[in-house]
Design a protein around this motif. Structure first.
Motif, PDB file in Angstrom:
ATOM      1  N   ASP A   1       0.828  -1.208   0.000  1.00 40.16           N
ATOM      2  CA  ASP A   1       0.000   0.000   0.000  1.00 40.16           C
ATOM      3  C   ASP A   1       0.864   1.261   0.000  1.00 40.16           C
ATOM      4  O   ASP A   1       1.990   1.275   0.500  1.00 40.16           O
TER       5      ASP A   1
ATOM      6  N   GLY B   1      -0.619  -2.190  -3.883  1.00 36.24           N
ATOM      7  CA  GLY B   1      -1.807  -2.234  -3.038  1.00 36.24           C
ATOM      8  C   GLY B   1      -2.665  -0.993  -3.196  1.00 36.24           C
ATOM      9  O   GLY B   1      -2.746  -0.392  -4.271  1.00 36.24           O
ATOM     10  N   SER B   2      -3.271  -0.576  -2.118  1.00 37.48           N
ATOM     11  CA  SER B   2      -4.203   0.553  -2.146  1.00 37.48           C
ATOM     12  C   SER B   2      -3.484   1.884  -1.912  1.00 37.48           C
ATOM     13  O   SER B   2      -2.316   1.930  -1.552  1.00 37.48           O
ATOM     14  N   ARG B   3      -4.208   2.977  -2.157  1.00 35.54           N
ATOM     15  CA  ARG B   3      -3.792   4.355  -1.853  1.00 35.54           C
ATOM     16  C   ARG B   3      -2.458   4.724  -2.507  1.00 35.54           C
ATOM     17  O   ARG B   3      -1.660   5.470  -1.946  1.00 35.54           O
ATOM     18  N   THR B   4      -2.241   4.233  -3.690  1.00 34.62           N
ATOM     19  CA  THR B   4      -1.043   4.593  -4.450  1.00 34.62           C
ATOM     20  C   THR B   4      -1.033   6.095  -4.718  1.00 34.62           C
ATOM     21  O   THR B   4      -2.041   6.669  -5.120  1.00 34.62           O
TER      22      THR B   4
ATOM     23  N   GLU C   1      -0.982   8.497  -2.680  1.00 30.22           N
ATOM     24  CA  GLU C   1      -1.749   9.265  -1.692  1.00 30.22           C
ATOM     25  C   GLU C   1      -0.995  10.533  -1.293  1.00 30.22           C
ATOM     26  O   GLU C   1       0.209  10.514  -1.070  1.00 30.22           O
TER      27      GLU C   1
ATOM     28  N   SER D   1      -3.569  -1.396  -9.513  1.00 30.46           N
ATOM     29  CA  SER D   1      -3.507  -0.626  -8.271  1.00 30.46           C
ATOM     30  C   SER D   1      -4.834  -0.744  -7.533  1.00 30.46           C
ATOM     31  O   SER D   1      -5.896  -0.850  -8.150  1.00 30.46           O
ATOM     32  N   GLY D   2      -4.778  -0.688  -6.198  1.00 36.87           N
ATOM     33  CA  GLY D   2      -5.953  -0.920  -5.370  1.00 36.87           C
ATOM     34  C   GLY D   2      -6.823   0.311  -5.153  1.00 36.87           C
ATOM     35  O   GLY D   2      -6.709   1.322  -5.848  1.00 36.87           O
ATOM     36  N   PHE D   3      -7.694   0.223  -4.140  1.00 35.91           N
ATOM     37  CA  PHE D   3      -8.701   1.264  -3.937  1.00 35.91           C
ATOM     38  C   PHE D   3      -8.071   2.584  -3.481  1.00 35.91           C
ATOM     39  O   PHE D   3      -6.991   2.629  -2.921  1.00 35.91           O
TER      40      PHE D   3
ATOM     41  N   THR E   1      -6.705   4.911  -5.144  1.00 32.42           N
ATOM     42  CA  THR E   1      -5.494   5.352  -5.829  1.00 32.42           C
ATOM     43  C   THR E   1      -5.582   6.860  -6.070  1.00 32.42           C
ATOM     44  O   THR E   1      -6.584   7.356  -6.569  1.00 32.42           O
TER      45      THR E   1
ATOM     46  N   THR F   1      -9.130  -0.268  -8.919  1.00 34.06           N
ATOM     47  CA  THR F   1     -10.423  -0.613  -8.320  1.00 34.06           C
ATOM     48  C   THR F   1     -11.189   0.647  -7.908  1.00 34.06           C
ATOM     49  O   THR F   1     -11.150   1.653  -8.596  1.00 34.06           O
TER      50      THR F   1
END
Length: 217
Positions: free
Chosen positions: A97, A115-118, A120, A133-135, A137, A153
């Motif tokens: 993440d 993972g997530s929050r790429t 951020e 990439s996850g949620f 992003t 996602t």
């Protein structure tokens, strides 16, 4: 100045980073063997030096770095390149993440999935993801470019303020304040220049298929 090899086997993280910072003053390239997924490798490193990590790194690889060019042959944990201000971080495998979280400058490249929050709260620089990439992003993104070659996602660009997200694959849903636009020819040319420089081989028509996500203003 030449190369210097550091065998990280059995070293504590603080000892490893002290050794990296000391030897970076006297050598053009450091090779780190047996990193064993240690956390915080190259944290706060400010030397203009090439770092080759033969294996995988843990959390916060290259956090707050300014200047080094770090190459990881394996994978990385959470928050790769966190708050980096200049330099380059290339991860051949996957990352957890928060890849590229809060970067001000430089480039973070992950060849595989993340993972997530790429990206951020990133303020500048460029983050490139070769896979999915996850949620969330681009959550709270404030600047820079975030380029995803795979799928993303839910809630892409959640609460984005500034900066641009480009996605070649599918986008499951957009977050609040995010809107999708057509890419311009200038966007496509810039994407081709950036991606080609890092060895991503796309056909010409792919660049027109990128989705551009920005603040809805």
């Amino acid at each position: 100045m030449g190369e210097y090899v550091i065998d990280a086997n059995g070293m504590e993280e603080k000892e490893l980073n002290r050794t990296i910072k000391e030897q970076a003053k006297y050598h053009d390239k450091l090779i780190i063997d047996n990193p064993d997924s240690k956390h915080n490798i190259c944290a706060g490193l400010t030397e203009d030096v090439e770092i080759e990590i033969n294996g995988s790194a843990g959390y916060f690889i290259g956090t707050m770095a300014h200047g080094p060019r770090i190459h990881i042959t394996g994978n990385a944990g959470w928050f790769a390149g966190d708050n980096m201000t200049d330099g380059e971080l290339v991860i051949e495998g996957t990352a957890g993440d928060g890849a590229g979280q809060g970067i001000y400058g430089g480039t973070v490249i992950v060849k595989g999935n993340v993972g997530s929050r790429t990206g951020e709260i990133m303020k500048g620089g460029t983050v490139i993801i070769g896979g999915n990439s996850g949620f969330m992003t681009g959550l709270l993104m404030m600047g820079g470019k975030l380029i995803i070659l795979g799928d993303v996602t839910e809630d892409v660009g959640e609460s984005i303020m500034r900066g641009t997200i480009f996605v070649l694959g599918n986008v499951k849903s957009l977050g609040k304040n995010a809107v999708m636009e057509e890419t311009t020819l200038e966007d496509q040319n810039e994407l081709q220049e950036i991606l080609t420089a890092y060895g991503f081989e796309l056909v010409d028509k792919d660049y027109a298929n990128f989705k551009k996500i920005v603040n809805m203003q």
